[in-house]
Design an enzyme around this catalytic site. Structure first.
Site, PDB file in Angstrom:
ATOM      1  N   LEU A  48       0.868  -1.177   0.000  1.00 39.33           N
ATOM      2  CA  LEU A  48       0.000   0.000   0.000  1.00 39.33           C
ATOM      3  C   LEU A  48       0.906   1.229   0.000  1.00 39.33           C
ATOM      4  O   LEU A  48       1.802   1.340   0.833  1.00 39.33           O
ATOM      5  CB  LEU A  48      -0.889   0.044   1.250  1.00 39.33           C
ATOM      6  CG  LEU A  48      -2.288  -0.561   1.184  1.00 39.33           C
ATOM      7  CD1 LEU A  48      -3.019  -0.302   2.497  1.00 39.33           C
ATOM      8  CD2 LEU A  48      -3.107  -0.018   0.020  1.00 39.33           C
ATOM      9  N   ASP A  49       0.658   2.160  -0.921  1.00 42.64           N
ATOM     10  CA  ASP A  49       1.441   3.389  -0.960  1.00 42.64           C
ATOM     11  C   ASP A  49       1.278   4.169   0.341  1.00 42.64           C
ATOM     12  O   ASP A  49       0.233   4.074   0.999  1.00 42.64           O
ATOM     13  CB  ASP A  49       0.982   4.269  -2.131  1.00 42.64           C
ATOM     14  CG  ASP A  49       1.273   3.630  -3.483  1.00 42.64           C
ATOM     15  OD1 ASP A  49       2.190   2.808  -3.561  1.00 42.64           O
ATOM     16  OD2 ASP A  49       0.552   3.961  -4.456  1.00 42.64           O
ATOM     17  N   PRO A  50       2.277   4.998   0.709  1.00 43.52           N
ATOM     18  CA  PRO A  50       2.141   5.813   1.927  1.00 43.52           C
ATOM     19  C   PRO A  50       0.886   6.681   1.942  1.00 43.52           C
ATOM     20  O   PRO A  50       0.302   6.906   3.004  1.00 43.52           O
ATOM     21  CB  PRO A  50       3.417   6.668   1.905  1.00 43.52           C
ATOM     22  CG  PRO A  50       4.414   5.814   1.189  1.00 43.52           C
ATOM     23  CD  PRO A  50       3.630   5.111   0.114  1.00 43.52           C
ATOM     24  N   ALA A  52      -1.963   5.928   0.766  1.00 38.41           N
ATOM     25  CA  ALA A  52      -3.156   5.082   0.891  1.00 38.41           C
ATOM     26  C   ALA A  52      -3.277   4.573   2.321  1.00 38.41           C
ATOM     27  O   ALA A  52      -2.291   4.434   3.042  1.00 38.41           O
ATOM     28  CB  ALA A  52      -3.064   3.903  -0.071  1.00 38.41           C
TER      29      ALA A  52
END
Length: 317
Positions: A48-50, A52
């Site tokens: 998960l991207d930061p 998100a």
């Protein structure tokens, strides 16, 4: 002759279904959970991207062997597309690269949605973990390079509008492995002639886990250290009973496989790599992949051939 290194941490196994906050990277989250549980090893099932938030399944110990099964599971996201701007990263992090004064009507958004359901071809973002000639696309993008990333097949089972306003649309999507929601926002914006990027992104489910399994970092810290918090002296409490209650058993990751219950003797044979006869009226005679359990605990993953369970990967009891 050098001595073998002693493993650091506890041989604890299971899944932690973290509700990852915005601003925390996936690697950082895994390190935090590994430290809180003092686990020997840890890994996650799906980055998960930061920017998100939401579900980040983290495997500890023996559960790391089941990560691929969770990575292959369907995922549900709720996301907001901001119309009028396209950005280099396809989310809020990057600078604006294209802009438009046009804003789509809800009916126009609904009209393009069928194009983005089912099995589709999708081009990943420039800022993604895709490897190009051995290098990550995001590393090349940060160096200012624009690379050709080939489109690939992804599956989107469901795409719904939750809410629509002049500048934004909130969607919910159920999709398969490898789908980039950022690419979806980019491509829909181009189709609508107004451009778009992800303004908010939250992952709410990763099959077989559900929001009921969520736990936050704060809850885990409270279970580990109590109301007083982490001791300033650096000496950590050695009572893990409260935090271990948040662990989900390793076998939960394998709901997609047929499960066969075996006795203690058979479990011992399987852990030694030996095949055993599958017993029970409902036990399958053939299965390309199945898992064996003893007393509810995962013993092995393997194939069933002619009524014999042949282990391929075994788990410590």
């Amino acid at each position: 002759m050098s001595r073998p290194r002693k493993k650091k941490g506890r041989p604890v196994s299971g899944w932690v279904i973290l509700d990852k906050p915005v601003g925390m990277g996936s690697t950082e989250a895994v390190s935090k959970i590994k430290w809180l549980f003092q686990a020997e090893k840890a890994g996650h099932a799906g980055t998960l991207d930061p920017l998100a938030s939401g579900m980040l399944p983290i495997a500890l110990g023996e559960a790391t062997k089941t990560v691929p099964y969770v990575q292959d599971g369907a995922k549900v996201y709720r996301f907001t597309v901001a119309w009028g701007e396209e950005r280099s990263t396809d989310d809020l992090e990057g600078p604006v690269t294209k802009s438009s004064d046009r804003r789509p009507l809800e009916a126009e958004v609904r009209a393009v949605m069928p194009k983005y359901t089912g099995v589709i071809m999708q081009t990943p973002p420039q800022f993604s973990a895709i490897k190009i000639a051995g290098e990550r696309a995001y590393d090349l993008a940060r160096e200012g390079e624009t690379v050709e990333i080939p489109a690939r097949e992804v599956e989107i089972g469901r795409l719904d509008i939750v809410e629509h306003s002049a500048d934004r649309t909130v969607f919910e999507i159920e999709c398969g492995k490898g789908t980039y929601v950022r690419s979806l926002a980019r491509d829909m914006g181009r189709d609508l002639g107004c451009y778009g990027h992800i303004a908010e992104l939250r992952r709410t489910e990763v099959d077989p886990f559900t929001p009921d399994d969520f736990v936050t970092v704060k809850e885990l810290e409270l279970a580990r250290f109590g109301e007083a918090g982490q001791p300033e002296s650096g000496e950590l409490p050695m009572d893990f009973a409260a935090i271990d209650d948040f662990l989900i058993d390793t076998v939960a990751a394998l709901d997609c496989l047929p499960q066969v219950a075996v006795g203690d003797d058979a479990a011992t044979k399987l852990r030694l790599g030996n095949a055993v006869i599958v017993r029970g009226r409902d036990a399958p005679l053939e299965a390309e992949e199945a898992c064996a359990t003893a007393r509810g605990r995962l013993v092995a993953i393997g194939a069933i051939e002619h009524g014999m369970f042949k282990p391929k990967r075994v788990f410590v009891g």
